[in-house]
Write a protein that holds these residues in place. Structure first.
Motif, PDB file in Angstrom:
ATOM      1  N   LEU A  54      25.212  -7.063   6.141  1.00 54.77           N
ATOM      2  CA  LEU A  54      26.653  -7.249   6.025  1.00 54.77           C
ATOM      3  C   LEU A  54      26.674  -6.532   4.868  1.00 54.77           C
ATOM      4  O   LEU A  54      26.613  -5.304   4.839  1.00 54.77           O
ATOM      5  CB  LEU A  54      27.574  -8.325   6.157  1.00 54.77           C
ATOM      6  CG  LEU A  54      28.812  -8.158   5.824  1.00 54.77           C
ATOM      7  CD1 LEU A  54      29.181  -7.094   7.176  1.00 54.77           C
ATOM      8  CD2 LEU A  54      29.843  -9.209   5.422  1.00 54.77           C
ATOM      9  N   PHE A  55      26.051  -6.997   3.822  1.00 53.57           N
ATOM     10  CA  PHE A  55      25.823  -6.597   2.589  1.00 53.57           C
ATOM     11  C   PHE A  55      25.093  -5.626   2.055  1.00 53.57           C
ATOM     12  O   PHE A  55      25.586  -4.624   1.341  1.00 53.57           O
ATOM     13  CB  PHE A  55      24.921  -7.663   0.975  1.00 53.57           C
ATOM     14  CG  PHE A  55      25.938  -8.729   0.880  1.00 53.57           C
ATOM     15  CD1 PHE A  55      26.470  -8.749  -0.473  1.00 53.57           C
ATOM     16  CD2 PHE A  55      26.524 -10.047   1.604  1.00 53.57           C
ATOM     17  CE1 PHE A  55      26.970  -9.757  -0.976  1.00 53.57           C
ATOM     18  CE2 PHE A  55      27.385 -10.985   0.722  1.00 53.57           C
ATOM     19  CZ  PHE A  55      27.307 -10.666  -0.053  1.00 53.57           C
ATOM     20  N   LEU A  56      23.699  -5.373   2.867  1.00 52.76           N
ATOM     21  CA  LEU A  56      22.866  -3.617   2.261  1.00 52.76           C
ATOM     22  C   LEU A  56      24.390  -2.644   3.368  1.00 52.76           C
ATOM     23  O   LEU A  56      23.996  -1.960   2.896  1.00 52.76           O
ATOM     24  CB  LEU A  56      22.094  -4.165   3.653  1.00 52.76           C
ATOM     25  CG  LEU A  56      20.832  -3.313   3.573  1.00 52.76           C
ATOM     26  CD1 LEU A  56      20.538  -2.682   1.962  1.00 52.76           C
ATOM     27  CD2 LEU A  56      20.432  -2.987   4.702  1.00 52.76           C
ATOM     28  N   SER A 105      18.251  -4.440   0.049  1.00 50.03           N
ATOM     29  CA  SER A 105      16.953  -4.414   1.196  1.00 50.03           C
ATOM     30  C   SER A 105      15.697  -5.165   0.929  1.00 50.03           C
ATOM     31  O   SER A 105      14.813  -5.388   1.933  1.00 50.03           O
ATOM     32  CB  SER A 105      16.770  -2.507   1.138  1.00 50.03           C
ATOM     33  OG  SER A 105      17.964  -1.755   0.947  1.00 50.03           O
ATOM     34  N   ALA A 106      15.611  -5.373  -0.382  1.00 48.57           N
ATOM     35  CA  ALA A 106      14.251  -6.021  -0.717  1.00 48.57           C
ATOM     36  C   ALA A 106      14.362  -7.399  -0.454  1.00 48.57           C
ATOM     37  O   ALA A 106      13.674  -8.463  -0.362  1.00 48.57           O
ATOM     38  CB  ALA A 106      13.849  -6.195  -2.296  1.00 48.57           C
ATOM     39  N   CYS A 107      15.708  -8.102  -1.073  1.00 42.92           N
ATOM     40  CA  CYS A 107      16.291  -9.558  -0.271  1.00 42.92           C
ATOM     41  C   CYS A 107      15.571  -9.450   1.327  1.00 42.92           C
ATOM     42  O   CYS A 107      15.529 -10.573   1.386  1.00 42.92           O
ATOM     43  CB  CYS A 107      17.452  -9.273  -0.779  1.00 42.92           C
ATOM     44  SG  CYS A 107      17.631 -10.016  -2.060  1.00 42.92           S
ATOM     45  N   SER A 142      20.912  -9.802  -6.789  1.00 44.20           N
ATOM     46  CA  SER A 142      21.541  -8.177  -6.685  1.00 44.20           C
ATOM     47  C   SER A 142      22.321  -7.661  -7.137  1.00 44.20           C
ATOM     48  O   SER A 142      22.399  -6.793  -8.370  1.00 44.20           O
ATOM     49  CB  SER A 142      21.183  -8.287  -5.101  1.00 44.20           C
ATOM     50  OG  SER A 142      19.527  -8.611  -4.373  1.00 44.20           O
ATOM     51  N   GLU A 143      23.734  -7.999  -7.068  1.00 44.63           N
ATOM     52  CA  GLU A 143      24.532  -7.596  -7.505  1.00 44.63           C
ATOM     53  C   GLU A 143      25.344  -7.365  -8.337  1.00 44.63           C
ATOM     54  O   GLU A 143      25.991  -6.758  -9.305  1.00 44.63           O
ATOM     55  CB  GLU A 143      26.000  -8.512  -6.748  1.00 44.63           C
ATOM     56  CG  GLU A 143      25.641  -8.003  -5.314  1.00 44.63           C
ATOM     57  CD  GLU A 143      25.655  -7.202  -4.800  1.00 44.63           C
ATOM     58  OE1 GLU A 143      26.490  -6.102  -5.198  1.00 44.63           O
ATOM     59  OE2 GLU A 143      24.936  -6.549  -3.987  1.00 44.63           O
ATOM     60  N   ILE A 144      24.306  -8.791  -9.441  1.00 43.75           N
ATOM     61  CA  ILE A 144      24.488  -8.897 -11.072  1.00 43.75           C
ATOM     62  C   ILE A 144      23.275  -7.423 -11.724  1.00 43.75           C
ATOM     63  O   ILE A 144      23.887  -7.524 -12.392  1.00 43.75           O
ATOM     64  CB  ILE A 144      24.395 -10.013 -11.329  1.00 43.75           C
ATOM     65  CG1 ILE A 144      24.955 -11.809 -10.826  1.00 43.75           C
ATOM     66  CG2 ILE A 144      23.537 -10.193 -12.702  1.00 43.75           C
ATOM     67  CD1 ILE A 144      24.949 -12.877 -10.897  1.00 43.75           C
ATOM     68  N   MET A 200       7.679  -2.711  -5.681  1.00 44.79           N
ATOM     69  CA  MET A 200       6.722  -3.524  -5.781  1.00 44.79           C
ATOM     70  C   MET A 200       7.092  -5.245  -5.230  1.00 44.79           C
ATOM     71  O   MET A 200       6.028  -5.816  -3.768  1.00 44.79           O
ATOM     72  CB  MET A 200       6.081  -4.504  -6.942  1.00 44.79           C
ATOM     73  CG  MET A 200       5.677  -3.108  -7.681  1.00 44.79           C
ATOM     74  SD  MET A 200       4.143  -2.788  -7.216  1.00 44.79           S
ATOM     75  CE  MET A 200       3.090  -4.318  -7.413  1.00 44.79           C
ATOM     76  N   THR A 201       8.365  -5.282  -4.683  1.00 47.20           N
ATOM     77  CA  THR A 201       8.708  -7.086  -4.572  1.00 47.20           C
ATOM     78  C   THR A 201       8.573  -6.421  -2.613  1.00 47.20           C
ATOM     79  O   THR A 201       8.172  -7.276  -1.915  1.00 47.20           O
ATOM     80  CB  THR A 201      10.450  -7.102  -4.087  1.00 47.20           C
ATOM     81  OG1 THR A 201       9.681  -7.708  -5.684  1.00 47.20           O
ATOM     82  CG2 THR A 201      10.743  -7.902  -3.652  1.00 47.20           C
ATOM     83  N   VAL A 202       9.183  -5.594  -2.192  1.00 46.06           N
ATOM     84  CA  VAL A 202       8.663  -4.994  -0.892  1.00 46.06           C
ATOM     85  C   VAL A 202       7.307  -4.654  -0.382  1.00 46.06           C
ATOM     86  O   VAL A 202       7.501  -5.240   0.657  1.00 46.06           O
ATOM     87  CB  VAL A 202       9.388  -3.442  -0.195  1.00 46.06           C
ATOM     88  CG1 VAL A 202       9.260  -3.148   0.762  1.00 46.06           C
ATOM     89  CG2 VAL A 202      11.121  -3.631  -0.511  1.00 46.06           C
ATOM     90  N   ILE A 203       6.506  -4.248  -1.141  1.00 45.74           N
ATOM     91  CA  ILE A 203       4.981  -3.841  -1.046  1.00 45.74           C
ATOM     92  C   ILE A 203       4.544  -5.676  -0.991  1.00 45.74           C
ATOM     93  O   ILE A 203       3.484  -6.196   0.511  1.00 45.74           O
ATOM     94  CB  ILE A 203       4.477  -3.699  -2.074  1.00 45.74           C
ATOM     95  CG1 ILE A 203       4.990  -1.803  -1.863  1.00 45.74           C
ATOM     96  CG2 ILE A 203       3.366  -3.605  -1.548  1.00 45.74           C
ATOM     97  CD1 ILE A 203       4.149  -1.105  -2.796  1.00 45.74           C
ATOM     98  N   PHE A 204       4.577  -6.615  -1.521  1.00 41.62           N
ATOM     99  CA  PHE A 204       3.885  -8.206  -1.331  1.00 41.62           C
ATOM    100  C   PHE A 204       4.251  -8.860  -0.269  1.00 41.62           C
ATOM    101  O   PHE A 204       3.961  -9.299   0.388  1.00 41.62           O
ATOM    102  CB  PHE A 204       4.343  -8.499  -2.972  1.00 41.62           C
ATOM    103  CG  PHE A 204       3.608  -8.081  -3.670  1.00 41.62           C
ATOM    104  CD1 PHE A 204       2.277  -8.322  -4.184  1.00 41.62           C
ATOM    105  CD2 PHE A 204       4.689  -7.542  -4.866  1.00 41.62           C
ATOM    106  CE1 PHE A 204       1.266  -8.091  -4.746  1.00 41.62           C
ATOM    107  CE2 PHE A 204       3.239  -7.141  -6.041  1.00 41.62           C
ATOM    108  CZ  PHE A 204       1.610  -7.547  -5.938  1.00 41.62           C
TER     109      PHE A 204
END
Length: 313
Positions: A54-56, A105-107, A142-144, A200-204
């Motif tokens: 929903l946020f995305l 997206s990373a979340c 993420s929003e902050i 990098m978050t997405v990759i890991f």
């Protein structure tokens, strides 16, 4: 000049293609948000995955909307764009939704990794048990971060060199634009850092999840045991691989966009912008077809011919 008709035709083609991508992406994300809102009203609650989606969907809808307005004004009516405070607000809002899109997206990838992957590490088990409580904090963080980027972008765009009245004249618009873009280079470090950390978050997350799913599949094949979740694991592997490929392409385009920022109107810049505008819609479409409920709802509202094509695909 002889090149003027070619330039005009090129700009018209660019605006038409990007407009088509923008409205297609807005429609896809509107569908995503609408279905989730209806589900929230019926169930009076949303699970963690639906909250992230929903946020995305909201961030991508507004990102496409604001980015299209910014691009349209910069091409068609540049004199009206570079006037205080229109430029400052456009840059700030676009930066906020751009980074909100990346971080949410990373979340989503982190959520998939923790929810699906299986590791015996105590810290990972702790995260797996409390992931539903962690998701709201991830979204808030993420929003902050996105708000911080938006405030910094507004402050940079509000500098005296960005409010030069001479830059609104048609004759020296491109020269003034290039000079102004050079002043934005210090902010590119912060923007690039945000892009790099989210990437990098997405990759890991993708690597850990793929390793866990591959190990689970290998274990099932070795023990000759048919698991009911095997198909779900295989679909998850395909989805994560597609996410990783799309995020890689999008990250490369973001970097190239900063490199070619002073080369307005070039074909390379146009190609980068086309890919960037296609990413929010295509990725959201993949998310819809990865979710059985969303896929079923989408197929219901599509015409019969398109429905058959989607099923074949």
């Amino acid at each position: 000049s002889p090149q003027q008709p070619n330039v005009t035709s090129y700009m018209a083609t660019a605006v038409a293609i990007i407009t088509l991508e923008t409205f297609a992406g807005m429609w896809i994300n509107t569908f995503l948000v609408s279905v989730l809102c209806v589900a929230a009203v019926k169930k009076k609650t949303l699970n963690s995955n639906e909250k992230i989606l929903l946020f995305l969907g909201c961030s991508r809808f507004w990102y496409l909307c604001i980015s299209w307005v910014y691009y349209f004004l910069s091409i068609i009516y540049p004199n009206y764009l570079y006037v205080h405070p229109i430029l400052q607000l456009a840059v700030s809002i676009q930066g906020f939704f751009d980074h909100s899109n990346l971080w949410v997206s990373a979340c989503l990838c982190v959520f998939y990794c923790i929810k699906i992957a299986n590791f015996r590490n105590r810290f990972f088990i702790y995260l797996k048990v409390r992931i539903d409580r962690i998701v709201p904090w991830l979204l808030l963080g993420s929003e902050i971060l996105a708000s911080t980027i938006g405030i910094i972008a507004y402050d940079i765009a509000d500098k005296p060199h960005c409010n030069n009245r001479n830059s609104t004249r048609q004759g020296n618009f491109w020269k003034a634009n290039i000079k102004m873009d050079k002043h934005f280079f210090p902010s590119f470090f912060l923007t690039g850092f945000g892009y790099a950390v989210s990437f990098m978050t997405v990759i890991f997350s993708a690597v850990f999840l793929l390793f866990s799913l591959w190990r689970h599949k290998h274990k099932m094949q070795t023990n000759s045991v048919k698991s009911l979740s095997m198909d779900a694991h295989i679909r998850a592997m395909k989805s994560i691989l597609s996410f990783l490929v799309m995020y890689s392409i999008n990250f490369v385009c973001l970097v190239l966009n900063m490199v070619y920022v002073t080369k307005k109107g070039s074909r390379m810049t146009f190609l980068i912008v086309v890919i960037q505008y296609a990413f929010p819609g295509v990725h959201s479409l993949i998310l819809i077809f990865s979710n059985p409920k969303l896929e079923k709802t989408l197929l219901k509202i599509l015409p019969l011919e398109r429905r058959v094509k989607c099923k074949v695909c």
